[in-house]
Design a protein around this motif. Structure first.
Motif, mmCIF file in Angstrom:
data_model
loop_
_atom_site.group_PDB
_atom_site.id
_atom_site.type_symbol
_atom_site.label_atom_id
_atom_site.label_comp_id
_atom_site.label_asym_id
_atom_site.label_seq_id
_atom_site.Cartn_x
_atom_site.Cartn_y
_atom_site.Cartn_z
ATOM 1 N N VAL A 223 0.843 -1.206 0.000
ATOM 2 C CA VAL A 223 0.000 0.000 0.000
ATOM 3 C C VAL A 223 0.875 1.252 0.000
ATOM 4 N N ALA A 224 1.929 1.243 0.809
ATOM 5 C CA ALA A 224 2.834 2.397 0.888
ATOM 6 C C ALA A 224 3.500 2.651 -0.458
ATOM 7 N N GLY A 225 3.929 1.596 -1.137
ATOM 8 C CA GLY A 225 4.567 1.742 -2.441
ATOM 9 C C GLY A 225 3.622 2.288 -3.489
ATOM 10 N N SER A 229 4.312 6.032 -5.084
ATOM 11 C CA SER A 229 4.677 6.055 -6.501
ATOM 12 C C SER A 229 3.640 6.794 -7.338
ATOM 13 N N SER A 230 2.372 6.699 -6.966
ATOM 14 C CA SER A 230 1.310 7.387 -7.697
ATOM 15 C C SER A 230 1.486 8.899 -7.616
ATOM 16 N N PRO A 281 3.474 0.791 -15.064
ATOM 17 C CA PRO A 281 4.616 -0.046 -14.664
ATOM 18 C C PRO A 281 5.347 0.495 -13.451
ATOM 19 N N ARG A 282 5.299 1.820 -13.238
ATOM 20 C CA ARG A 282 5.941 2.391 -12.039
ATOM 21 C C ARG A 282 5.220 1.921 -10.782
ATOM 22 N N VAL A 283 3.885 1.990 -10.798
ATOM 23 C CA VAL A 283 3.114 1.535 -9.648
ATOM 24 C C VAL A 283 3.253 0.021 -9.480
ATOM 25 N N LEU A 284 3.200 -0.709 -10.616
ATOM 26 C CA LEU A 284 3.326 -2.168 -10.562
ATOM 27 C C LEU A 284 4.722 -2.604 -10.102
ATOM 28 N N THR A 285 5.711 -1.728 -10.310
ATOM 29 C CA THR A 285 7.065 -2.011 -9.815
ATOM 30 C C THR A 285 7.162 -1.726 -8.327
ATOM 31 N N MET A 287 4.762 -1.339 -5.934
ATOM 32 C CA MET A 287 3.931 -2.083 -4.979
ATOM 33 C C MET A 287 4.634 -3.347 -4.475
ATOM 34 N N PRO A 288 5.034 -4.256 -5.375
ATOM 35 C CA PRO A 288 5.715 -5.458 -4.881
ATOM 36 C C PRO A 288 7.121 -5.185 -4.356
ATOM 37 N N SER A 289 7.840 -4.226 -4.994
ATOM 38 C CA SER A 289 9.216 -3.985 -4.555
ATOM 39 C C SER A 289 9.249 -3.377 -3.153
ATOM 40 N N THR A 290 8.316 -2.485 -2.853
ATOM 41 C CA THR A 290 8.252 -1.899 -1.510
ATOM 42 C C THR A 290 7.800 -2.947 -0.495
ATOM 43 N N ALA A 291 6.864 -3.796 -0.911
ATOM 44 C CA ALA A 291 6.426 -4.890 -0.033
ATOM 45 C C ALA A 291 7.594 -5.823 0.273
ATOM 46 N N ILE A 292 8.373 -6.134 -0.759
ATOM 47 C CA ILE A 292 9.550 -6.999 -0.593
ATOM 48 C C ILE A 292 10.580 -6.323 0.301
ATOM 49 N N SER A 293 10.815 -5.040 0.045
ATOM 50 C CA SER A 293 11.808 -4.294 0.803
ATOM 51 C C SER A 293 11.496 -4.294 2.292
ATOM 52 N N TRP A 294 10.256 -3.950 2.647
ATOM 53 C CA TRP A 294 9.894 -3.905 4.060
ATOM 54 C C TRP A 294 9.869 -5.306 4.687
#
Length: 316
Positions: A223-225, A229-230, A281-285, A287-294
């Motif tokens: 959600v944060a990502g 990004s939006s 693609p920025r949002v799609l990048t 969302m999962p990347s921020t989820a993975i990062s945290w």
């Protein structure tokens, strides 16, 4: 609440700077590498060229072909080299500043009145600490990001990160590595402040106990990502133009000297919609990347602060 949950809840205060740095480095590498091909597509969509977006998307859709798939990974070593130390500094600075700011807000009578407006000290501390940590992160990461985006271009001829760095320096000088820095910071500070504050808010809402909960960390991170990004996509489009201008064949883009020039070029060609090129693609990048990062960060912070890390080291 178990002892393990209680210990984890207080990790912000009890974990060391080294533990936060190691956890941050692992999070940064995991975040950028896993979603790298999608990030390459985003870069190609944002770059102003004679190809329209339909052609670029169609080209990107062929990633199942071995050659095209390999091309979408070009420049990933730049991310590995830069993301580790940059995110180590980022998360270590964030945890340190968040603790100090939170303590200051709690002790200051005048600042405590902000809480009466429905804004928690934790939310304020997270947002401010995220912004401060971003300055250190971007100073280290921007040159690597320039190399990454140069190599991500569809018509890139660079064979390695080292060759790219050498040619960029020879042809454009040291300035090319930091020409987008003011724009990057102006984008990253609101992005990271929004991201960190949103993450902390949703993590607290979904798990008030503050225990180690991978599912909560994943959802709150996603959600944060998405939110961050939006909001900052227009600035990301400007940053991409500045970081890839040296590879453009168009004189107007090559001569862009900063934020104002880049914004004028984008608006002159596409109007307001030009600032949202590559939005999906920025949002799609992110969302999962921020989820993975945290998720990776919280895991390593939990792991390094528990007796499990000592047992693991003893086994080695």
């Amino acid at each position: 609440m178990s002892d393990e949950e209680y210990d984890y809840e207080s990790l912000g205060e009890n974990s060391t700077m080294l533990q936060n740095a190691i956890a941050g480095a692992m999070a940064g590498i995991g975040e950028h590498c896993i979603m790298y091909p999608v990030d390459s597509i985003r870069t190609r969509m944002q770059v102003l060229s004679s190809l329209d977006k339909t052609t670029i998307i169609k080209d990107a859709s062929t990633i199942q072909l071995k050659k095209q798939s390999r091309h979408l990974w070009r420049g990933v070593y730049s991310v590995i080299a830069g993301a580790g130390p940059a995110h180590a500094v980022h998360f270590a600075t964030y945890e340190y500043c968040k603790e100090k700011i939170n303590k200051h807000l709690s002790q200051n009578t005048n600042l405590r009145t902000v809480s009466s407006l429905g804004i928690s000290n934790q939310l304020i501390a997270s947002g401010v600490a995220g912004g401060i940590a971003t300055l250190a992160h971007d100073f280290l990461m921007t040159p690597f990001d320039v190399l990454k985006q140069r190599m991500q271009l569809r018509d890139s001829t660079y064979k390695s990160v080292r060759e790219c760095a050498r040619k960029v320096y020879t042809n454009e000088g040291l300035r090319a590595f930091y020409i987008s820095f003011p724009t990057t910071v102006s984008m990253s500070i609101p992005f990271q402040s929004i991201q960190f504050a949103t993450y902390e808010y949703f993590r607290a809402k979904l798990d008030p106990n503050g225990s180690y909960n991978p599912k909560v960390h994943m959802i709150a991170g996603a959600v944060a990502g998405a939110v961050a990004s939006s909001v900052t996509t227009p600035l990301d489009v400007i940053k991409t133009l500045l970081q890839t201008r040296g590879s453009s064949s168009e004189t107007q883009i090559k001569n862009a000297t900063g934020f104002k020039d880049a914004a004028s070029i984008i608006y002159g060609r596409y109007g307001l919609r030009g600032f949202f090129r590559g939005f999906r693609p920025r949002v799609l990048t992110n969302m999962p990347s921020t989820a993975i990062s945290w998720s990776v960060y919280e895991y390593f912070k939990w792991f390094l602060s528990s007796d499990k890390s000592d047992k693991f080291i003893d086994r080695i």
